[in-house]
Design an enzyme around this catalytic site. Structure first.
Site, PDB file in Angstrom:
ATOM      1  N   GLY A  16      -9.173  -1.220   3.876  1.00  0.00           N
ATOM      2  CA  GLY A  16      -7.838  -1.543   3.403  1.00  0.00           C
ATOM      3  C   GLY A  16      -7.439  -0.614   2.276  1.00  0.00           C
ATOM      4  O   GLY A  16      -8.304   0.027   1.656  1.00  0.00           O
ATOM      5  N   GLN A  49      -3.140   2.479  -5.133  1.00  0.00           N
ATOM      6  CA  GLN A  49      -4.314   3.358  -5.014  1.00  0.00           C
ATOM      7  C   GLN A  49      -3.918   4.800  -4.688  1.00  0.00           C
ATOM      8  O   GLN A  49      -4.705   5.718  -4.895  1.00  0.00           O
ATOM      9  CB  GLN A  49      -5.278   2.847  -3.940  1.00  0.00           C
ATOM     10  CG  GLN A  49      -5.978   1.544  -4.338  1.00  0.00           C
ATOM     11  CD  GLN A  49      -6.965   1.107  -3.272  1.00  0.00           C
ATOM     12  OE1 GLN A  49      -6.582   0.483  -2.289  1.00  0.00           O
ATOM     13  NE2 GLN A  49      -8.228   1.461  -3.451  1.00  0.00           N
ATOM     14  N   CYS A  77     -14.676  -0.764  -3.013  1.00  0.00           N
ATOM     15  CA  CYS A  77     -13.288  -0.335  -3.161  1.00  0.00           C
ATOM     16  C   CYS A  77     -13.257   1.191  -3.151  1.00  0.00           C
ATOM     17  O   CYS A  77     -14.090   1.825  -3.801  1.00  0.00           O
ATOM     18  CB  CYS A  77     -12.725  -0.865  -4.474  1.00  0.00           C
ATOM     19  SG  CYS A  77     -11.011  -0.397  -4.776  1.00  0.00           S
ATOM     20  N   LEU A  78     -12.296   1.749  -2.427  1.00  0.00           N
ATOM     21  CA  LEU A  78     -12.185   3.211  -2.366  1.00  0.00           C
ATOM     22  C   LEU A  78     -11.892   3.814  -3.739  1.00  0.00           C
ATOM     23  O   LEU A  78     -12.147   4.989  -3.962  1.00  0.00           O
ATOM     24  CB  LEU A  78     -11.101   3.612  -1.361  1.00  0.00           C
ATOM     25  CG  LEU A  78     -11.407   3.253   0.099  1.00  0.00           C
ATOM     26  CD1 LEU A  78     -10.205   3.552   0.986  1.00  0.00           C
ATOM     27  CD2 LEU A  78     -12.633   4.003   0.601  1.00  0.00           C
ATOM     28  N   HIS A 132      -8.376  -8.944  -1.617  1.00  0.00           N
ATOM     29  CA  HIS A 132      -8.714  -7.722  -2.358  1.00  0.00           C
ATOM     30  C   HIS A 132      -7.481  -6.829  -2.515  1.00  0.00           C
ATOM     31  O   HIS A 132      -7.180  -6.350  -3.612  1.00  0.00           O
ATOM     32  CB  HIS A 132      -9.834  -6.988  -1.612  1.00  0.00           C
ATOM     33  CG  HIS A 132     -10.258  -5.692  -2.230  1.00  0.00           C
ATOM     34  ND1 HIS A 132     -11.511  -5.500  -2.787  1.00  0.00           N
ATOM     35  CD2 HIS A 132      -9.605  -4.509  -2.368  1.00  0.00           C
ATOM     36  CE1 HIS A 132     -11.588  -4.261  -3.261  1.00  0.00           C
ATOM     37  NE2 HIS A 132     -10.452  -3.635  -3.005  1.00  0.00           N
ATOM     38  N   GLU A 133      -6.756  -6.621  -1.393  1.00  0.00           N
ATOM     39  CA  GLU A 133      -5.603  -5.705  -1.439  1.00  0.00           C
ATOM     40  C   GLU A 133      -4.448  -6.302  -2.248  1.00  0.00           C
ATOM     41  O   GLU A 133      -3.774  -5.588  -2.993  1.00  0.00           O
ATOM     42  CB  GLU A 133      -5.140  -5.348  -0.029  1.00  0.00           C
ATOM     43  CG  GLU A 133      -6.182  -4.632   0.833  1.00  0.00           C
ATOM     44  CD  GLU A 133      -6.856  -3.465   0.153  1.00  0.00           C
ATOM     45  OE1 GLU A 133      -6.260  -2.818  -0.727  1.00  0.00           O
ATOM     46  OE2 GLU A 133      -8.026  -3.201   0.489  1.00  0.00           O
ATOM     47  N   HIS A 161      -4.877  -5.833  -5.839  1.00  0.00           N
ATOM     48  CA  HIS A 161      -4.509  -4.488  -6.303  1.00  0.00           C
ATOM     49  C   HIS A 161      -3.055  -4.451  -6.773  1.00  0.00           C
ATOM     50  O   HIS A 161      -2.709  -3.725  -7.705  1.00  0.00           O
ATOM     51  CB  HIS A 161      -4.667  -3.471  -5.165  1.00  0.00           C
ATOM     52  CG  HIS A 161      -6.030  -2.833  -5.075  1.00  0.00           C
ATOM     53  ND1 HIS A 161      -6.567  -2.079  -6.090  1.00  0.00           N
ATOM     54  CD2 HIS A 161      -6.950  -2.823  -4.080  1.00  0.00           C
ATOM     55  CE1 HIS A 161      -7.768  -1.632  -5.721  1.00  0.00           C
ATOM     56  NE2 HIS A 161      -8.023  -2.073  -4.503  1.00  0.00           N
TER      57      HIS A 161
HETATM   58 CO    CO Z   1      -9.741  -1.712  -3.433  1.00  0.00          CO
END
Ligand code: CO
Length: 169
Positions: A46, A51, A89-90, A131-132, A135
């Site tokens: 995701g 991000q 997480c990226l 999670h998203e 963000h």
């Molecule tokens: Co993340």
């Protein structure tokens, strides 16, 4: 479409609250397309607009069949049960931790054209939704993890990965 740079957790943008999307125009569609390409290239589960440096409420999530779920202005309207499992997480490369999330989550959002959608996810998908959407409020999983998973721990027993292969979000 184009790849966009994924910001690291040290970037202040990732800690800000995003504004709602108001225009469902070509600019938004380009953003969503770029986010899909960027997510695919990073092999993540995701990605949220902040991000890639855009402070707007839009996320892309890979569904259980490997397709993309686009959610604009998403809001969690229902959450049931509880699960604890590994999360990455990226924007926090090379790390993972255990985070407690609801087991089942319903999200109301808009699609890329501003039409209302409602999606329910369980297990890993419910975790990805939470999670998203976090963000979009400037919250990273590391802000709420109950403990960090260390690489040597995973090698020892493999129990840390209850969801199978770990993916960044
Ligand atoms: Co993340």
């Amino acid at each position: 479409m184009a790849l966009r740079n994924i910001l690291n957790e040290s970037d202040p943008i990732l800690h800000k609250v995003c504004r709602p999307v108001e225009k469902f125009d070509g600019r938004l569609h380009r953003l969503l397309d770029d986010m899909k390409e960027t997510l695919a290239a990073a092999e993540g589960a995701g990605l949220a607009a902040p991000q890639v440096g855009v402070l707007r409420r839009a996320v892309i999530i890979i569904d259980d069949e490997g397709g993309y779920i686009e959610m604009v202005n998403p809001v969690i309207t229902q959450a049931e049960g509880s699960q604890d499992g590994p999360e990455g997480c990226l924007s926090v490369p090379g790390r993972s931790g255990i985070v407690v999330r609801p087991e089942r989550v319903t999200v109301r959002a808009q699609n890329a054209h501003g039409e209302p959608i409602e999606v329910t996810g369980e297990g890993f998908l419910a975790r990805a939704f939470c999670h998203e959407i976090d963000h979009l409020d400037g919250i990273l999983y590391v802000d709420k993890m109950v403990r960090e998973i260390f690489p040597d721990e995973e090698e020892e027993d493999g129990e840390a990965e209850t969801d199978g292969e770990e993916e960044g979000e």
